[in-house]
Design a protein around this motif. Structure first.
Motif, PDB file in Angstrom:
ATOM      1  N   ALA A 253     -28.038  -4.696  31.746  1.00 50.43           N
ATOM      2  CA  ALA A 253     -29.120  -3.767  31.390  1.00 50.43           C
ATOM      3  C   ALA A 253     -28.606  -2.332  31.345  1.00 50.43           C
ATOM      4  CB  ALA A 253     -30.270  -3.894  32.390  1.00 50.43           C
ATOM      5  N   GLU A 254     -27.810  -1.929  32.374  1.00 47.19           N
ATOM      6  CA  GLU A 254     -27.254  -0.574  32.391  1.00 47.19           C
ATOM      7  C   GLU A 254     -26.354  -0.342  31.188  1.00 47.19           C
ATOM      8  OE1 GLU A 254     -26.584  -2.330  35.388  1.00 47.19           O
ATOM      9  OE2 GLU A 254     -28.111  -1.386  36.639  1.00 47.19           O
TER      10      GLU A 254
ATOM     11  N   ALA B 210     -28.378  -0.159  27.882  1.00 50.71           N
ATOM     12  CA  ALA B 210     -29.125   1.094  27.776  1.00 50.71           C
ATOM     13  C   ALA B 210     -28.171   2.264  27.520  1.00 50.71           C
ATOM     14  CB  ALA B 210     -29.943   1.330  29.048  1.00 50.71           C
ATOM     15  N   ALA B 211     -27.007   2.238  28.193  1.00 52.42           N
ATOM     16  CA  ALA B 211     -26.036   3.317  28.001  1.00 52.42           C
ATOM     17  C   ALA B 211     -25.466   3.307  26.588  1.00 52.42           C
ATOM     18  CB  ALA B 211     -24.899   3.188  29.018  1.00 52.42           C
TER      19      ALA B 211
ATOM     20  N   ARG C  60     -27.096   2.364  23.936  1.00 49.82           N
ATOM     21  CA  ARG C  60     -28.122   2.967  23.077  1.00 49.82           C
ATOM     22  C   ARG C  60     -28.180   4.477  23.254  1.00 49.82           C
ATOM     23  NH1 ARG C  60     -32.007  -0.927  21.359  1.00 49.82           N
ATOM     24  NH2 ARG C  60     -33.105   0.873  20.500  1.00 49.82           N
ATOM     25  N   GLU C  61     -27.980   4.906  24.495  1.00 53.58           N
ATOM     26  CA  GLU C  61     -28.013   6.349  24.785  1.00 53.58           C
ATOM     27  C   GLU C  61     -26.826   7.058  24.118  1.00 53.58           C
ATOM     28  OE1 GLU C  61     -28.230   7.363  28.970  1.00 53.58           O
ATOM     29  OE2 GLU C  61     -27.453   9.362  28.507  1.00 53.58           O
TER      30      GLU C  61
ATOM     31  N   LYS D 244     -21.078   5.084  30.652  1.00 50.16           N
ATOM     32  CA  LYS D 244     -22.024   5.319  31.754  1.00 50.16           C
ATOM     33  C   LYS D 244     -21.270   5.709  33.033  1.00 50.16           C
ATOM     34  CE  LYS D 244     -26.096   3.799  34.063  1.00 50.16           C
ATOM     35  NZ  LYS D 244     -27.458   4.023  33.580  1.00 50.16           N
TER      36      LYS D 244
ATOM     37  N   ASP E 264     -34.536  -3.810  19.966  1.00 43.41           N
ATOM     38  CA  ASP E 264     -35.478  -3.725  21.094  1.00 43.41           C
ATOM     39  C   ASP E 264     -36.086  -5.099  21.407  1.00 43.41           C
ATOM     40  OD1 ASP E 264     -34.977  -1.045  21.215  1.00 43.41           O
ATOM     41  OD2 ASP E 264     -36.773  -0.457  20.097  1.00 43.41           O
TER      42      ASP E 264
ATOM     43  N   HIS F 106     -34.936  -2.602  30.238  1.00 45.17           N
ATOM     44  CA  HIS F 106     -35.024  -1.459  31.153  1.00 45.17           C
ATOM     45  C   HIS F 106     -33.668  -0.763  31.257  1.00 45.17           C
ATOM     46  CE1 HIS F 106     -32.984  -3.805  34.372  1.00 45.17           C
ATOM     47  NE2 HIS F 106     -33.550  -4.807  33.721  1.00 45.17           N
ATOM     48  N   ALA F 107     -33.695   0.467  31.720  1.00 54.24           N
ATOM     49  CA  ALA F 107     -32.471   1.271  31.727  1.00 54.24           C
ATOM     50  C   ALA F 107     -31.517   0.873  32.839  1.00 54.24           C
ATOM     51  CB  ALA F 107     -32.819   2.749  31.849  1.00 54.24           C
TER      52      ALA F 107
ATOM     53  N   ALA G  61     -29.694   4.150  37.726  1.00 51.17           N
ATOM     54  CA  ALA G  61     -29.200   5.449  37.274  1.00 51.17           C
ATOM     55  C   ALA G  61     -28.002   5.892  38.079  1.00 51.17           C
ATOM     56  CB  ALA G  61     -30.318   6.495  37.373  1.00 51.17           C
TER      57      ALA G  61
END
Lengths: 340, 307
Positions: free
Chosen positions: A239-240, A243-244, A246-247, A265, A297, A307-308, A311
């Motif tokens: 998940a991390e 999300a990273a 995509r970021e 990340k 998505d 979910h991201a 953090a």
């Protein structure tokens, strides 16, 4: 200044080195189109020099991803027949790409009880060796020419950045992180090397198990991983990493794959905590292969990975200490035996 | 500084005829970098020398009607050969001449005495005959005269030089000013016979390791950053330690770190070495003094490359 770039002799030469991009004052990324082109080309060059490969040699290799693609490109341009032994991580579009390059792709449908798909692939490779009398196996996990090929990256980083303080990269075969850091440390002995792995990968001492995040991690421990070179190890979850990834695209327009997201990340975290350190993250490949997965998505939601994630990482003192989806260990240039 | 050194050189040239041409070449202090480098798609041995104006060689050439060159002192035969080769290369505008060599460069220690003889002889013939040759051609003549040559013909430029072929591999640009604490690395300064040395056989890893060294040297010269150059010199020293070991290198490296030196350089075919400092840094004099007091060597000297 001239606008005319030198003419490359092949797409391999034109794309094997990364673009170095400064995303923040103390944070650079080395963004590869297809990082594994570099070791594939270099390993074949050296094998040709040693006379291990020549006309009529069939190249046999086990790969579930981009090393196979890099090898297929180099073999096609040089006319060597290639068989790739993979597993279901080779999705249908990648399989087609490999086959369009003339490679024969064999998929091992089931993992071995011990050593997972990696073991199953290696066992099948042994059978193939017997079938082809004139063959060459690059062996990216144990061939020392894999890490050696990254001297070119170290040269490029030294020339463009000078002396980086920290190198961050995903660890799969050990080639890029162990190789690049070994050369940079001739010039920067104090260089901090951070390896990025994922849970249930055996490389840094976790028990092997099924992994959602692929392209890094391993069910076996590759000989090319020099454990005593790493200062920190991070285990990051799917998940991390997704999300990273995509970021990385949304914020920096860098369209990269999930191993790049994972490295980014961790490097981003280190660069924020160490504003005086010059940090470089190795980003191994582009995002096109992941448009229907990491960049969808819908797919992320269906996987429960929308979910991201965490953090911040949770610091652990042993590789398999539970601590959350993103943990890190102050590895301290230890051997694997000393850390386990 | 240049002229002072010329005046300080012992035994001035004896030829004072106005038709004579003369040329002076500074010594060097071994290498900043030595190894193998990719050029033109193949691997070539190469080096980058550290200029050293402490010593120099002056050659004076007087054209005569003789059929060849006579050199004084007579044992400087490589210089005579270089003069004859240069005359042949120029198409014999003069048949021969008298070549005087005056040098205070110590022999066999890594200061490039032999190349200074040869290069100054070539320069003197050119001066006397009013002709010019590009540095690459001077390099080729020098190699022909003495088998392997250093890159003294490039003065203060950082040139990756194929010393066995006499050809530049890459001109990185003008060196930044450096202050050097030099020292002898063998007891009594007994020297090394350069041509007796077997060329280093580098491992596959070492061959690749020279790539980032060259990359950082490009950056160091472009930024005029002595600190980066020092890292390259130290790395080259360590990579070559297996091939021509510097006695007590660990202790030298420890002094370099404690003194805040940019790095350590050695003569890869000699027995001199140096701690490199940034000549423009106000703290350098104190650092030099600190290091000189702590080095466990028999003799030290100091110099600055020309600004």
């Amino acid at each position: 200044m001239t606008l005319a770039a030198p003419v490359s002799r092949s797409v391999v030469e034109a794309t094997e080195l990364p673009r170095i991009i400064r995303v923040r004052p103390n944070f650079h990324v080395a963004a590869f189109g297809l990082m594994k082109l570099l070791p594939a080309r270099f390993m074949l060059d050296r094998a040709e020099e040693r006379g291990e490969v020549g006309p009529g040699t069939t190249v046999l290799e086990t790969s579930s991803g981009t090393f196979g693609l890099g090898l297929a490109m180099v073999c096609r341009l040089r006319g060597y027949p290639l068989t790739i032994v993979g597993d279901p991580a080779i999705d249908a579009p990648l399989k087609r790409r490999l086959e369009h390059l003339g490679a024969r792709v064999e998929i091992c449908p089931e993992p071995s009880p011990v050593g997972g798909y990696q073991r199953a692939r290696l066992d099948r490779l042994e059978e193939l060796r017997a079938e082809y009398p004139n063959h060459w196996v690059p062996g990216q996990y144990s061939n020392p020419d894999n890490p050696r090929s990254y001297a070119l990256v170290a040269e490029q980083l030294a020339e463009t950045i000078g002396v980086p303080d920290c190198l961050v990269g995903a660890v799969g075969s050990g080639g890029s992180t162990s190789g690049t850091s070994s050369f940079l440390r001739m010039l920067v002995p104090e260089l901090t090397l951070i390896g990025v792995d994922t849970q249930r990968s055996a490389i840094f001492g976790q028990p092997d198990g099924p992994r959602v995040l692929r392209g890094l991690g391993n069910s076996l421990v590759p000989p090319n991983v020099e454990h005593t070179g790493y200062d920190q190890v991070h285990w990051i979850g799917a998940a991390e990493a997704f999300a990273a990834t995509r970021e990385l695209y949304a914020r920096h327009c860098l369209f990269m794959g999930p191993t790049s997201g994972a490295a980014f990340k961790v490097a981003d975290w280190f660069a924020r905590r160490n504003p005086d350190a010059t940090v470089v993250a190795l980003l191994p490949d582009e995002g096109y292969r992941y448009q229907d997965t990491v960049y969808s998505d819908e797919w992320l939601r269906a996987q429960g990975l929308a979910h991201a994630g965490a953090a911040e990482p949770y610091e652990v003192v042993a590789p398999n200490e539970p601590g959350g989806s993103w943990t890190w260990l102050n590895w301290g240039r230890r051997s694997l035996a000393d850390a386990s | 500084m240049t002229e002072d050194l010329a005046v300080a050189a012992p035994a001035p040239a004896t030829v004072t005829d106005p038709r004579a041409g003369s040329f002076r070449v500074d010594a060097h202090h071994g290498e900043i970098l030595q190894g193998v480098f990719v050029a033109g798609g193949r691997l070539r041995r190469g080096l980058v020398t550290l200029p050293c104006p402490l010593y120099s060689t002056r050659a004076t050439f007087l054209p005569t009607e003789d059929s060849g060159t006579t050199v004084r002192p007579a044992w400087r035969t490589k210089a005579r050969r270089a003069a004859d080769l240069t005359l042949a290369r120029l198409g014999h505008p003069v048949p021969g001449g008298l070549l005087d060599i005056t040098s205070d460069i110590p022999l066999c220690r890594g200061f490039g005495s032999s190349t200074a003889d040869v290069t100054s002889a070539i320069g003197a013939v050119l001066a006397a005959t009013g002709r010019r040759l590009p540095p690459a051609e001077v390099g080729a003549l020098a190699v022909e005269a003495e088998t392997a040559s250093d890159s003294l013909m490039y003065g203060g430029r950082a040139v990756v030089f194929a010393h066995r072929e006499g050809e530049p591999i890459e001109d990185l640009g003008e060196l930044m000013p450096l202050a050097v604490l030099g020292f002898g690395t063998s007891p009594g300064g007994r020297g090394v016979d350069t041509l007796e040395l077997t060329p280093a056989r580098y491992t596959s890893w070492e061959i690749e390791a020279f790539r980032p060294l060259r990359g950082l040297l490009r950056r160091a010269v472009a930024d005029r950053d002595a600190g980066l150059l020092g890292r390259v010199a130290t790395a080259s020293t360590l990579l070559n330690q297996r091939h021509l070991p510097v006695p007590g290198l660990d202790g030298i490296l420890a002094v370099a770190r404690a003194a805040g030196a940019a790095g350590v350089q050695v003569a890869h075919s000699g027995d001199v070495a140096g701690l490199i400092f940034d000549a423009t840094d106000a703290e350098t004099p104190a650092r030099l003094e600190f290091a000189a007091a702590r080095l466990d060597v028999t003799e030290t000297w100091q110099f600055e490359t020309e600004r």
